[in-house]
Design a protein around this motif. Structure first.
Motif, mmCIF file in Angstrom:
data_model
loop_
_atom_site.group_PDB
_atom_site.id
_atom_site.type_symbol
_atom_site.label_atom_id
_atom_site.label_comp_id
_atom_site.label_asym_id
_atom_site.label_seq_id
_atom_site.Cartn_x
_atom_site.Cartn_y
_atom_site.Cartn_z
ATOM 1 N N ALA A 118 0.805 -1.225 0.000
ATOM 2 C CA ALA A 118 0.000 0.000 0.000
ATOM 3 C C ALA A 118 0.831 1.264 0.000
ATOM 4 C CB ALA A 118 -0.946 -0.004 1.202
ATOM 5 N N VAL A 119 2.062 1.202 0.536
ATOM 6 C CA VAL A 119 2.877 2.411 0.668
ATOM 7 C C VAL A 119 4.018 2.431 -0.349
ATOM 8 C CG1 VAL A 119 4.326 3.760 2.227
ATOM 9 C CG2 VAL A 119 2.291 2.590 3.110
ATOM 10 N N LEU A 120 4.772 1.352 -0.428
ATOM 11 C CA LEU A 120 5.935 1.333 -1.313
ATOM 12 C C LEU A 120 5.573 1.051 -2.767
ATOM 13 C CD1 LEU A 120 8.460 -0.645 0.924
ATOM 14 C CD2 LEU A 120 8.111 1.833 0.770
ATOM 15 N N GLY A 121 4.438 0.404 -3.007
ATOM 16 C CA GLY A 121 4.028 0.096 -4.371
ATOM 17 C C GLY A 121 4.561 -1.208 -4.911
ATOM 18 N N LEU A 122 4.945 -2.133 -4.038
ATOM 19 C CA LEU A 122 5.392 -3.441 -4.501
ATOM 20 C C LEU A 122 4.220 -4.217 -5.095
ATOM 21 C CD1 LEU A 122 7.667 -4.543 -1.506
ATOM 22 C CD2 LEU A 122 8.387 -3.554 -3.689
ATOM 23 N N GLU A 123 4.545 -5.112 -6.016
ATOM 24 C CA GLU A 123 3.531 -5.964 -6.617
ATOM 25 C C GLU A 123 3.670 -7.418 -6.191
ATOM 26 O OE1 GLU A 123 3.726 -5.307 -10.819
ATOM 27 O OE2 GLU A 123 3.062 -3.216 -10.651
ATOM 28 N N ARG A 124 4.803 -7.758 -5.587
ATOM 29 C CA ARG A 124 5.033 -9.142 -5.148
ATOM 30 C C ARG A 124 5.918 -9.137 -3.907
ATOM 31 N NH1 ARG A 124 6.712 -14.653 -7.378
ATOM 32 N NH2 ARG A 124 8.444 -15.255 -6.033
ATOM 33 N N LEU A 125 5.535 -9.954 -2.930
ATOM 34 C CA LEU A 125 6.397 -10.274 -1.810
ATOM 35 C C LEU A 125 6.765 -11.751 -1.907
ATOM 36 C CD1 LEU A 125 4.766 -8.516 1.287
ATOM 37 C CD2 LEU A 125 6.913 -7.915 0.161
ATOM 38 N N GLY A 126 8.049 -12.037 -1.894
ATOM 39 C CA GLY A 126 8.504 -13.408 -1.851
ATOM 40 C C GLY A 126 8.897 -13.783 -0.440
ATOM 41 N N ALA A 127 9.044 -15.064 -0.194
ATOM 42 C CA ALA A 127 9.488 -15.552 1.106
ATOM 43 C C ALA A 127 10.138 -16.914 0.913
ATOM 44 C CB ALA A 127 8.317 -15.660 2.081
ATOM 45 N N TYR A 167 8.136 -19.013 -1.780
ATOM 46 C CA TYR A 167 6.718 -18.663 -1.724
ATOM 47 C C TYR A 167 6.528 -17.246 -2.284
ATOM 48 C CZ TYR A 167 5.979 -22.587 1.495
ATOM 49 O OH TYR A 167 5.910 -23.842 2.061
ATOM 50 N N SER A 168 5.295 -16.942 -2.655
ATOM 51 C CA SER A 168 4.995 -15.584 -3.122
ATOM 52 C C SER A 168 3.605 -15.167 -2.688
ATOM 53 C CB SER A 168 5.097 -15.496 -4.651
ATOM 54 O OG SER A 168 4.051 -16.254 -5.267
ATOM 55 N N TRP A 169 3.441 -13.852 -2.587
ATOM 56 C CA TRP A 169 2.152 -13.235 -2.271
ATOM 57 C C TRP A 169 2.049 -11.997 -3.150
ATOM 58 C CZ3 TRP A 169 0.622 -10.873 3.122
ATOM 59 C CH2 TRP A 169 -0.760 -10.972 3.301
ATOM 60 N N LEU A 170 1.009 -11.920 -3.979
ATOM 61 C CA LEU A 170 0.840 -10.816 -4.905
ATOM 62 C C LEU A 170 -0.063 -9.742 -4.324
ATOM 63 C CD1 LEU A 170 0.404 -12.801 -8.254
ATOM 64 C CD2 LEU A 170 2.512 -12.086 -7.086
#
Length: 208
Positions: A118-127, A167-170
């Motif tokens: 919401a703040v940085l504008g990322l489209e994907r978080l991996g783990a 893993y990923s979360w979009l």
């Protein structure tokens, strides 16, 4: 910069946090799957904290202390492996063992996801999760991350080389999840190197 939630606040670690990080990070079970630790002396978390400002400035790592509103610092959550062009980063979390299974991991992930999406504008978080760490795997899946595959001999810890699951979360998946509705208030400005898309279009948030 701080991200304030109902039970936790995420903020930059400071030298005064070092004793708590030493207490939590000196547990071999806490650092079992990490590339560092366990901590043995106060100068180790102090050196880690001292290096963070430069890493934030260079866009290498954005680590935040997880501060419980009743118990103080209980661990670290952060973003690394930032790819500005692709608007993605990897999230990692560690908590003192006393706080495993308390919901603190989920609460911290909700706050760091709000910051990232919401703040940085990322489209994907991996783990990442070690192949031999089912607790971490289950925690990621419960939050909403999807398993993508196995990375062979990916991670070295001391003289051991481990296979890890990725893993990923979009952003769209996060926006449709319960964690997106968790209260999160951002105070101050994020590091410029991590604000990858200042003009991105926010997703519509679910309404109750």
């Amino acid at each position: 910069m701080e991200i304030v939630g109902q039970r936790l606040t995420l903020r930059y670690p400071i030298a005064a946090d070092a004793p708590a990080l030493l207490a939590h990070g000196s547990d071999p079970e806490v650092t079992r799957f990490f590339s560092w630790g366990p901590y043995r002396a106060l100068d180790e978390p102090l050196a880690y904290i001292d290096a963070l400002a430069g890493e934030r400035r260079r866009g290498e790592r954005l680590d935040l202390a997880i501060v419980d509103h009743h118990h103080g610092p209980i661990g670290i959550v952060g973003l690394s492996e930032l790819a500005v062009r692709d608007r993605r980063a990897v999230v990692g979390t560690w908590l003192g063992r006393a706080h495993w299974g308390t919901g603190a991991n989920r609460a911290a992930k909700a706050l760091i996801a709000h910051l990232g999406f919401a703040v940085l504008g990322l489209e994907r978080l991996g783990a990442y999760a070690d192949l031999d760490n089912p607790r971490s795997q289950a925690a990621l899946t419960a939050i909403g991350f999807r398993r993508e595959g196995l990375l062979r001999r990916w991670h070295r810890h001391a003289d051991q080389v481990h296979d890890v699951l990725v893993y990923s979360w979009l952003r769209e998946e996060w926006a449709g999840s319960a964690l997106a509705a968790a209260p999160a208030r951002v105070l101050g400005d994020p590091p410029a190197a991590f604000a990858v898309a200042a003009s991105f279009t926010p997703l519509a948030q679910p309404t109750a």
